[in-house]
Design an enzyme around this catalytic site. Structure first.
Site, PDB file in Angstrom:
ATOM      1  N   SER A 156       0.841  -1.191   0.000  1.00  0.00           N
ATOM      2  CA  SER A 156       0.000   0.000   0.000  1.00  0.00           C
ATOM      3  C   SER A 156       0.884   1.252   0.000  1.00  0.00           C
ATOM      4  CB  SER A 156      -0.958  -0.048   1.191  1.00  0.00           C
ATOM      5  OG  SER A 156      -1.953   0.944   1.081  1.00  0.00           O
ATOM      6  N   ASP A 303      -9.642  -4.364  -5.416  1.00  0.00           N
ATOM      7  CA  ASP A 303      -9.222  -3.281  -4.524  1.00  0.00           C
ATOM      8  C   ASP A 303      -9.966  -1.990  -4.862  1.00  0.00           C
ATOM      9  OD1 ASP A 303      -7.879  -1.518  -2.874  1.00  0.00           O
ATOM     10  OD2 ASP A 303      -5.880  -2.174  -3.470  1.00  0.00           O
ATOM     11  N   HIS A 332      -8.776  -4.287  -0.664  1.00  0.00           N
ATOM     12  CA  HIS A 332      -7.424  -3.806  -0.405  1.00  0.00           C
ATOM     13  C   HIS A 332      -6.673  -4.739   0.537  1.00  0.00           C
ATOM     14  CE1 HIS A 332      -4.331  -0.743  -0.497  1.00  0.00           C
ATOM     15  NE2 HIS A 332      -4.309  -0.643   0.823  1.00  0.00           N
TER      16      HIS A 332
END
Length: 363
Positions: A156, A303, A332
């Site tokens: 991320s 996501d 995610h």
């Protein structure tokens, strides 16, 4: 089944999205180390006073000094965020690699608004993703005296830093592995972060950032929003048979976040993500095309927070990119929630790192 899944998700989120819970180390964990940055000048010209990074290492640096891998956590995560990738037989095997798991500016362990003695809370200067990477580069080059890294792995926001490493220090890394990430922040993502920041700031207890106790109501509202965006309706609609279950589950999760988050740390880290663009406002495709490192791009197919379209675009422009999507309904959280995803990510990264290391030996 649901109890097992919730336990896995809870453990993952406690590490991924909360500072306090992740700061509690298990017995026998690798010892923490600290690298002092001194007065650290940011790209804005402002200075973080008495800056420092914290980190742990796993494994041993080989004689050729070419097996070092830097691992970077997600938003509000600590060096424990990638524990699911580190260990014997896993992608980041300490028997093969020297692994540097670092904390990032603003995560509550490295220098942050929450722990600065001279610039606490709103007095802390706003940093960027590039500032995070510049601090890490000093740790690697000065603190560990390494000229080159085998790879930079990030999840991320950590993946954003991995991309930036490739842009800022092209001659010092062989490979980058951004997981559920992007090389620049889209307006969509900024809107998500701003909605959460506004929830925190709307709490009177926030007091302009000069709070004496965490603004719990605001934090819970922000956490509820984030919990939703990091999921996907495919998972949620299968997980809950009654809508009332969702409310109870969300209340449990937001209570945990309110106990463990620091509001200013969250605001500063999300704003760092807002600002990020490896092209610095220039041509994005050209900036990606200048990346020399081999790249393994691993977006989540479902996501919503960091949609896979950006990784697909990047894979078309980075000269030596490999795109492997994580086909998961976890949104995610595709990187480390379900055991199937964990196994897939570990196996894919392990193969890629083996190829990169083998190519270096040939050279």
């Amino acid at each position: 089944m649901r109890k097992l899944l919730n336990a896995a998700l809870g453990a993952c989120l406690a590490v991924a999205m909360t500072a306090g819970a992740a700061n509690a180390d298990a017995p026998g964990a690798a010892p923490h180390q600290r690298f002092d940055l001194g007065d650290f000048r940011l790209e804005s010209g402002q200075v973080i006073e008495k800056g420092f990074l914290t980190y742990v290492t796993h494994g041993t640096l080989n004689e050729q000094r070419n097996n070092a891998i830097l691992v970077l956590p997600s938003l509000m995560g600590t060096h424990h965020r990638h524990d699911f990738l580190i260990g014997p037989g896993k992608a980041l095997d300490p028997g093969k690699y020297f692994i540097i798991a670092a904390d990032t500016l603003g995560n509550g362990r490295a220098i942050s608004p929450s722990n600065s003695e001279t610039q606490p809370g709103p007095k802390f200067p706003q940093f960027s993703i590039r500032d995070m990477v510049d601090a890490q580069h000093r740790l690697v080059a000065e603190g560990l005296e390494l000229d080159r890294l085998l790879a930079v792995v990030g999840l991320s926001m950590g993946g954003m830093q991995a991309y930036q490493w490739a842009a800022s220090f092209p001659d010092e890394i062989a490979a980058v592995i951004p997981i559920v990430s992007m090389a620049r922040t889209s307006p969509w993502v900024t809107a998500i972060w701003e909605s959460q920041r506004q929830a925190i700031m709307a709490d009177a207890a926030w007091a302009g950032g000069a709070y004496t106790e965490q603004p719990e109501k605001g934090l819970r509202a922000a956490a509820a929003s984030l919990e939703t965006w990091v999921r996907h309706w495919d998972w949620m609609d299968k997980e809950f048979t009654d809508n009332r279950q969702v409310v109870g589950w969300l209340n449990e999760r937001t209570a945990d976040a309110a106990k463990n988050w620091d509001a200013n740390d969250f605001i500063y880290q999300t704003r760092a993500e807002d600002l990020h663009d490896i092209a610095k406002g220039g041509d994005y495709a050209e900036a990606l095309a200048r990346i020399q490192a081999r790249a393994l791009l691993m977006p989540g197919s479902h996501d919503l927070l960091h949609p896979p379209a950006d990784s697909r675009f990047a894979a078309r422009h980075i000269p030596r990119a490999t795109l492997v999507e994580i086909d998961s309904d976890q949104g995610h959280m595709a990187s480390g929630s379900s055991q199937a995803d964990i196994d897939f990510v570990n196996a894919t990264i392990a193969r890629f790192l083996h190829e990169v290391a083998t190519d270096l030996v040939k050279i």
